[in-house]
Design an enzyme around this catalytic site. Structure first.
Site, PDB file in Angstrom:
ATOM      1  N   HIS A   1      23.520 -84.785   7.619  1.00  0.00           N
ATOM      2  CA  HIS A   1      24.786 -84.073   7.496  1.00  0.00           C
ATOM      3  C   HIS A   1      25.472 -84.418   6.179  1.00  0.00           C
ATOM      4  O   HIS A   1      25.069 -85.350   5.480  1.00  0.00           O
ATOM      5  CB  HIS A   1      25.725 -84.420   8.661  1.00  0.00           C
ATOM      6  CG  HIS A   1      25.357 -83.763   9.947  1.00  0.00           C
ATOM      7  ND1 HIS A   1      24.453 -84.329  10.825  1.00  0.00           N
ATOM      8  CD2 HIS A   1      25.755 -82.597  10.519  1.00  0.00           C
ATOM      9  CE1 HIS A   1      24.310 -83.531  11.876  1.00  0.00           C
ATOM     10  NE2 HIS A   1      25.083 -82.477  11.714  1.00  0.00           N
TER      11      HIS A   1
ATOM     12  N   LYS B   1      30.963 -86.516   7.125  1.00  0.00           N
ATOM     13  CA  LYS B   1      30.852 -86.692   8.575  1.00  0.00           C
ATOM     14  C   LYS B   1      31.094 -88.149   8.933  1.00  0.00           C
ATOM     15  O   LYS B   1      30.499 -89.050   8.318  1.00  0.00           O
ATOM     16  CB  LYS B   1      29.483 -86.229   9.073  1.00  0.00           C
ATOM     17  CG  LYS B   1      29.369 -86.220  10.593  1.00  0.00           C
ATOM     18  CD  LYS B   1      28.118 -85.487  11.059  1.00  0.00           C
ATOM     19  CE  LYS B   1      27.992 -85.504  12.573  1.00  0.00           C
ATOM     20  NZ  LYS B   1      29.139 -84.860  13.237  1.00  0.00           N
TER      21      LYS B   1
END
Length: 269
Positions: free
Chosen positions: A158, A162
């Site tokens: 990600h 995040k």
């Protein structure tokens, strides 16, 4: 237009919040009736369209969620675990469908949703996309078909912003693999390898988290044995697919009885 289900978006200023607002505004099946931000946020009191840098939408950002929820048929919530637990209580009071895409929730957080689901529909999923939910079903089936000689590793990537790891989707896939093997993920989860950890334990389900750049979301489930590997993969290239899935869940929930559901229920999987 007034007959369409009213939607409230929480965490309006976030990446997913703004994507959800755009998705609702662009839909001919729902209408945006409220947006919520935390107390003290500089968007509070402003028209949400102008706050996002565009034309006015006629919806003012509020820090009073219950007032907003009372006007809605559904609340779509991609925020933080603590906020989501509180929103669940308020959505239950308003009898609004609560669609939860929040990740990083603990078992205690999830347990607090139970009493709320006695009064309203809750749809909670680590990932709202059709592809990931199909991947979940496939992961369970493959795990059930293979014995413990196949090591299972969930690898997720990600963007750098995040804050939780493993991702909610990775944990969802790990749960599916554990269910396929008839074990509890809590008993076989292998995370955070560093230093001299010793050999991998037979039957463990491992997790690897990658963070970098603007990666929207990539998930691999690897089944590795001596001499062969099977890899199931999903790659998200557009964040709007999560928003579309959440909107589908909000509409589906209108016809359901109070209770806790997930995207497999929504998609009929």
């Amino acid at each position: 237009m007034q007959d369409l289900p009213g939607i409230v978006i929480t965490g309006a200023s976030g990446r997913m919040g703004q994507m959800l607002i755009k998705t609702v505004i662009g839909s001919d099946k729902v209408r945006l009736v409220g947006v919520v931000e935390r107390e003290g946020h500089d968007w509070v009191g402003r028209d949400v369209g102008e706050a996002m840098g565009g034309a006015a939408l006629g919806v003012t950002v509020t820090d009073q969620p219950l007032d907003a929820f009372a006007k809605a048929q559904a609340v779509i919530d991609f925020t933080t675990p603590a906020a989501t637990v509180q929103f669940a209580k308020l959505a239950a009071q308003a009898r609004a469908v609560h669609v939860i895409g929040t990740t990083g929730m603990t078992e205690d957080d999830i347990a607090q949703l139970g009493p709320c689901a006695r009064h309203a529909v809750i749809v909670r999923a680590g990932n709202m996309s059709l592809g990931v939910n199909l991947l979940t079903v496939l992961t369970k089936k493959v795990a059930a078909a293979l014995d413990a000689d196949f090591d299972i590793e969930v690898i997720e990537a990600h963007h750098r912003h995040k804050v939780d790891a493993p991702s909610g989707t990775a944990l969802m896939l790990g749960e599916a693999a554990a269910e396929g093997r008839g074990v509890s993920l809590a008993d076989v989860s292998d995370r955070g390898r560093d230093g001299i950890t010793g050999a991998r334990k037979l039957g463990d389900i491992g997790f690897t988290a990658i963070r970098g750049g603007d990666i929207i979301g990539e998930h691999d489930v690897m089944f590795a044995a001596d001499g062969e590997q099977i890899v199931l993969r999903h790659k998200a290239t557009d964040r709007s697919l999560f928003a579309k899935g959440a909107l589908k869940a909000a509409l589906w929930g209108q016809d359901q009885k109070p209770g806790e559901y997930d995207m497999l229920d929504v998609l009929g999987l």
